[in-house]
Design a protein around this motif. Structure first.
Motif, PDB file in Angstrom:
ATOM      1  N   THR A  72       0.827  -1.215   0.000  1.00  0.00           N
ATOM      2  CA  THR A  72       0.000   0.000   0.000  1.00  0.00           C
ATOM      3  C   THR A  72       0.863   1.267   0.000  1.00  0.00           C
ATOM      4  OG1 THR A  72      -1.745  -1.197   1.144  1.00  0.00           O
ATOM      5  CG2 THR A  72      -1.830   1.196   1.260  1.00  0.00           C
ATOM      6  N   GLU A  85       1.025  11.040   6.504  1.00  0.00           N
ATOM      7  CA  GLU A  85       0.362   9.962   7.240  1.00  0.00           C
ATOM      8  C   GLU A  85      -0.155  10.473   8.577  1.00  0.00           C
ATOM      9  OE1 GLU A  85       2.617   6.321   7.699  1.00  0.00           O
ATOM     10  OE2 GLU A  85       0.970   5.350   8.769  1.00  0.00           O
ATOM     11  N   GLY A 100      -2.930   5.391   6.902  1.00  0.00           N
ATOM     12  CA  GLY A 100      -3.907   6.322   6.358  1.00  0.00           C
ATOM     13  C   GLY A 100      -3.433   7.746   6.507  1.00  0.00           C
ATOM     14  N   THR A 111      -8.293  11.609   0.990  1.00  0.00           N
ATOM     15  CA  THR A 111      -7.899  10.766   2.116  1.00  0.00           C
ATOM     16  C   THR A 111      -7.624   9.358   1.592  1.00  0.00           C
ATOM     17  OG1 THR A 111      -8.992  12.008   3.873  1.00  0.00           O
ATOM     18  CG2 THR A 111      -8.786   9.638   4.211  1.00  0.00           C
ATOM     19  N   VAL A 113      -6.572   5.366   2.701  1.00  0.00           N
ATOM     20  CA  VAL A 113      -6.514   4.406   3.800  1.00  0.00           C
ATOM     21  C   VAL A 113      -6.241   3.017   3.219  1.00  0.00           C
ATOM     22  CG1 VAL A 113      -7.877   3.234   5.587  1.00  0.00           C
ATOM     23  CG2 VAL A 113      -8.119   5.699   5.279  1.00  0.00           C
ATOM     24  N   ALA A 140      -9.263   3.836  10.624  1.00  0.00           N
ATOM     25  CA  ALA A 140      -9.766   4.000   9.259  1.00  0.00           C
ATOM     26  C   ALA A 140     -11.081   4.779   9.258  1.00  0.00           C
ATOM     27  CB  ALA A 140      -9.942   2.639   8.592  1.00  0.00           C
ATOM     28  N   LEU A 143     -10.467   8.475  10.025  1.00  0.00           N
ATOM     29  CA  LEU A 143      -9.907   9.240   8.913  1.00  0.00           C
ATOM     30  C   LEU A 143     -10.929   9.429   7.795  1.00  0.00           C
ATOM     31  CD1 LEU A 143      -6.295   7.734   8.791  1.00  0.00           C
ATOM     32  CD2 LEU A 143      -7.046   9.921   9.768  1.00  0.00           C
ATOM     33  N   ILE A 154     -12.394   9.755  -0.836  1.00  0.00           N
ATOM     34  CA  ILE A 154     -11.663   8.716  -0.106  1.00  0.00           C
ATOM     35  C   ILE A 154     -11.208   7.640  -1.084  1.00  0.00           C
ATOM     36  CG2 ILE A 154     -11.864   6.890   1.638  1.00  0.00           C
ATOM     37  CD1 ILE A 154     -14.111   8.673   2.924  1.00  0.00           C
ATOM     38  N   THR A 156      -9.447   3.915  -0.913  1.00  0.00           N
ATOM     39  CA  THR A 156      -8.915   2.846  -0.075  1.00  0.00           C
ATOM     40  C   THR A 156      -8.188   1.845  -0.963  1.00  0.00           C
ATOM     41  OG1 THR A 156     -10.910   1.446  -0.084  1.00  0.00           O
ATOM     42  CG2 THR A 156     -10.787   3.129   1.608  1.00  0.00           C
ATOM     43  N   ILE A 208     -13.207  -1.808   4.911  1.00  0.00           N
ATOM     44  CA  ILE A 208     -12.686  -0.571   4.339  1.00  0.00           C
ATOM     45  C   ILE A 208     -12.911  -0.556   2.828  1.00  0.00           C
ATOM     46  CG2 ILE A 208     -10.961   0.014   6.096  1.00  0.00           C
ATOM     47  CD1 ILE A 208      -8.937  -1.482   4.287  1.00  0.00           C
TER      48      ILE A 208
END
Lengths: 322, 406
Positions: A72, A85, A100, A111, A113, A140, A143, A154, A156, A208
């Motif tokens: 990630t 972060e 995240g 954002t 995550v 998570a 955030l 967002i 993810t 998530i």
């Protein structure tokens, strides 16, 4: 697997080695092997296509567990201009298994995550092999709700075997936290794009992964249960995992056919670790494209779009005699 | 077992125990509830926890709770419904005909469905519908472990989702009883997505200001505990139920040591703060009924308000013809609370509240005549577009119930 090479790749890797040797020979000794090299290259290309085009679901599952597969944080570094972060769930602790924060996507704050696996043994221990505890999911949620407050989209990025199955995780309410995360994420009033980059292990991934768009890398898997656990439970034999991987229909192609995901993002032949920059560029392009579509929706419409997306998933019919 | 039978052989007295045969016959008219799997055919059952030999009729009367140690046997969905609703005859099942289409073509799945369907008489692992608890109309979703481990696939997900949607339209509270090993493997990713569907439906219901009581029975695990079962306004667990996310074996294989035996027991989960109360089966209906009442009334309720005196069973027999069941429930409640610890005893409020429930039900015109036509009523209301809430729900609890902004 030995030295990062899967057994089914061995013929190809040996061929690639020979080509490399001939090249070096040509360069060092000045003997011209151009023709031989070209022939071998064609042969290698053919072999490459044969091997990677016919990969079984189980081979793909193994491929995304490759130690060199981008994590990630690797993708975050490649996709975004900059990343700050942010840590902690404000209740218990910071869970290093989920990262995240706020990132710039072509200059636009978003954002980000995602679970974070370690890139070596030491980091893996620190990050609990990317298996989150409840506090990770709480971070998570925190955030993501922060993103909603400031109207940020967002993103993810998901690569997780599952939520951590451990004593403390149970004591701190793993199930309740996952339910809570799914519920809150479903109603967030900002665009959410989820990308399964490697493993999509059950509730630990879904927690998530409730997005307006769900994208998947070509070799990634996403399932209600890992093939090993499925084989263990159904047949009490973990060696039948390849069969379970087949039956679970967990590949990106399967999920696209089942209407669960929106797009498959291609990987280079041989997997994402053979070209992280190329894969990151593809992910970024896909995110930007979907985001521009979602930008046209109002906050209410975003919620409706997301709810409707999941509401229709299910395979039910009326019983004939009922 | 054989030895035990030996003791009673020749004693005709135990055959004549059926003194309550009259009361029994009232129940036989209703859909006969299947005995739990743990209870074998025959007359006696051995309690798996304390080894006591229990006479099956007594066991049934005691709501399938061991009268000696308080062990709660696993019960099927029909039995659970019979224990919870006022009158099974007026329970209207929703979406009864839904079946799965085996979306993954998972091997041996249709055979398994067929076998469990024959075994349980169910088409899948949950029954949903509209019934009354202490006179208050409520949408119920009750799971059955004997159908593929109570696992949630498309049908369970769809039925539970629709149950919440129906409740949202009608302005009714929801009670779920979750008994499940988790999401159903044989429907793979489709099962996983049911977790989102149900969570979203719970939240939509919640945003209308409506009550959701979630009962967690043995076992409540994984994808069901990790979705709608955790999200009650009030979470209630049965004593001794296994409640958790990861299965015991998975945890043990991960951490490479044995699990503390009580880790996923309801009592530990309660102590860790994830359920509101542990309620013995004998007190479950009463507790739920009281909570429902406290959420539908618009006026103050105090124990002093209702006339004191009568036993709950007496009050019940005046109010309803099929009170025998409730009478037995009341007795069982006493017995169960004796074994499960006094901490959950309901104290002095019990009787007066039972009275209030009934008078409340009468005031609202929920006579048996009205209750006999719930289907008709529900069709009318749902066609009104889901904004009206004529039943015991949203319009009555003194709050505004427009679509609350997220």
């Amino acid at each position: 697997m030995a030295n990062g090479v899967f057994e089914w790749e061995v013929p190809l890797v040996e061929l690639e080695k020979r080509i490399e040797e001939l090249r070096r020979f040509t360069h060092d000794e000045g003997i011209d092997f151009t023709e031989e090299i070209a022939t071998l290259e064609r042969k290698a290309e053919k072999l490459r296509r044969e091997i990677y085009a016919s990969m079984t679901p189980w081979q793909r599952v193994q491929m995304v567990r490759h130690s060199k597969r981008p994590t990630t944080l690797d993708y975050i570094g490649l996709i975004f201009d900059e990343f700050i972060e942010l840590h902690g769930d404000r209740t218990f602790r910071d869970d290093p298994a989920i990262v995240g924060g706020i990132a710039l996507l072509d200059g636009r704050p978003v954002t980000v995550v995602g679970p974070q696996k370690g890139r070596d043994t030491k980091e893996n221990i620190r990050r609990n092999f990317g298996l989150p505890h409840p506090e990770g999911y709480r971070k998570a949620i925190r955030l993501m709700e922060q993103a909603e407050k400031f109207g940020r989209p967002i993103i993810t990025l998901i690569d997780v075997v599952g939520a951590y199955p451990g004593i403390e995780a149970e004591e701190r309410g793993q199930g309740v936290v996952i339910a809570e995360s799914i519920r809150r994420m479903s109603f967030l009033r900002v665009p959410i794009i989820s990308v399964i980059t490697g493993e999509g292990g059950s509730g630990g991934a879904l927690a998530i992964g409730v997005g307006n768009r769900l994208l998947m890398l070509e070799n990634a898997w996403y399932s209600v249960i890992s093939p090993e656990m499925c084989a263990q439970i159904l047949w009490r034999d973990v060696k039948r995992a390849p069969e379970a991987a087949q039956s679970l229909r967990l590949t990106a192609k399967d999920l696209l056919e089942l209407g669960v995901i929106d797009e498959v993002i291609p990987e280079p032949l041989g997997g994402a670790h053979r070209g992280p920059e190329e894969v990151a560029a593809s992910i970024k392009a896909a995110i930007l494209r979907h985001l521009s579509e979602l930008d046209r929706l109002s906050p209410d419409e975003l919620v409706e779009d997301r709810l409707a997306r999941y509401r229709r998933i299910g395979a039910v019919a009326q019983a004939s005699q009922a | 077992m054989a030895k035990f039978r030996e003791i009673f052989r020749g004693k005709s007295k135990y055959v004549t125990v059926r003194a309550e045969a009259e009361a029994e016959s009232v129940k036989k008219k209703q859909q006969p509830s299947q005995p739990p799997k743990e209870v074998p055919d025959g007359l006696w059952t051995k309690c798996p926890q304390c080894g006591e030999m229990l006479y099956n009729k007594d066991l049934e009367r005691n709501l399938y709770v061991c009268s000696k140690c308080g062990y709660h046997f696993r019960i099927g969905a029909r039995e659970r419904l019979a224990q919870l609703v006022d009158d099974l005859d007026t329970f209207v099942e929703l979406d009864a005909g839904l079946v799965t289409t085996n979306p993954l073509d998972f091997p041996n799945y249709p055979e398994k469905l067929k076998a469990d369907s024959e075994k349980t008489g169910l088409l899948d692992a949950v029954i949903t519908g509209i019934g009354k608890i202490n006179g208050i109309e409520v949408v119920l979703a009750v799971m059955d472990f004997h159908f593929m481990g109570g696992s949630m696939g498309s049908v369970v997900g769809e039925r539970v989702t629709r149950a919440f949607e129906r409740a949202t339209e009608l302005g009714l509270p929801v009670v779920t009883v979750s008994v499940s090993g988790g999401a159903r493997m044989q429907e793979g990713i489709i099962s996983l997505m049911q977790m989102e569907k149900t969570c979203a439906a719970v939240e939509r219901h919640s945003r209308r200001g409506l009550l959701y009581i979630s009962v967690l029975a043995d076992p409540c695990m994984a994808g069901v505990f990790g979705s709608f079962a955790s999200l009650g306004d009030i979470n209630i667990a049965e004593p001794g139920a296994t409640v958790g996310f990861a299965g015991q074996r998975v945890i043990e294989e991960t951490i490479r040591r044995a699990l503390p035996p009580a880790l996923q027991k309801a009592e530990t989960v309660f102590a860790n703060g994830f359920v509101d109360r542990i309620v013995p089966r004998g007190q479950l209906k009463e507790t739920i009924g009281k909570l429902l009442l406290w959420h539908v009334t618009e006026r103050p309720l105090t124990p002093a308000e209702a006339p004191p005196g009568k036993e709950q069973g007496d009050a019940a027999s005046q109010a309803e013809p099929d009170a025998a069941r409730e009478g037995r429930g009341g007795k069982a409640a006493g017995e169960a609370s004796g074994t499960a610890g006094g901490s959950e005893s309901q104290g002095h409020g019990t009787r007066s509240t039972a009275r209030q429930t009934r008078s409340q039900a009468k005031r609202e015109g929920s006579s048996r005549g009205a209750a006999a036509r719930p289907a008709e009523r529900f069709v009318t209301v749902s066609s009104a577009g889901g904004t009206a809430s004529p039943a015991n729900g949203a319009s009555r609890n003194g709050r505004h119930h427009g679509d609350t902004p997220a």
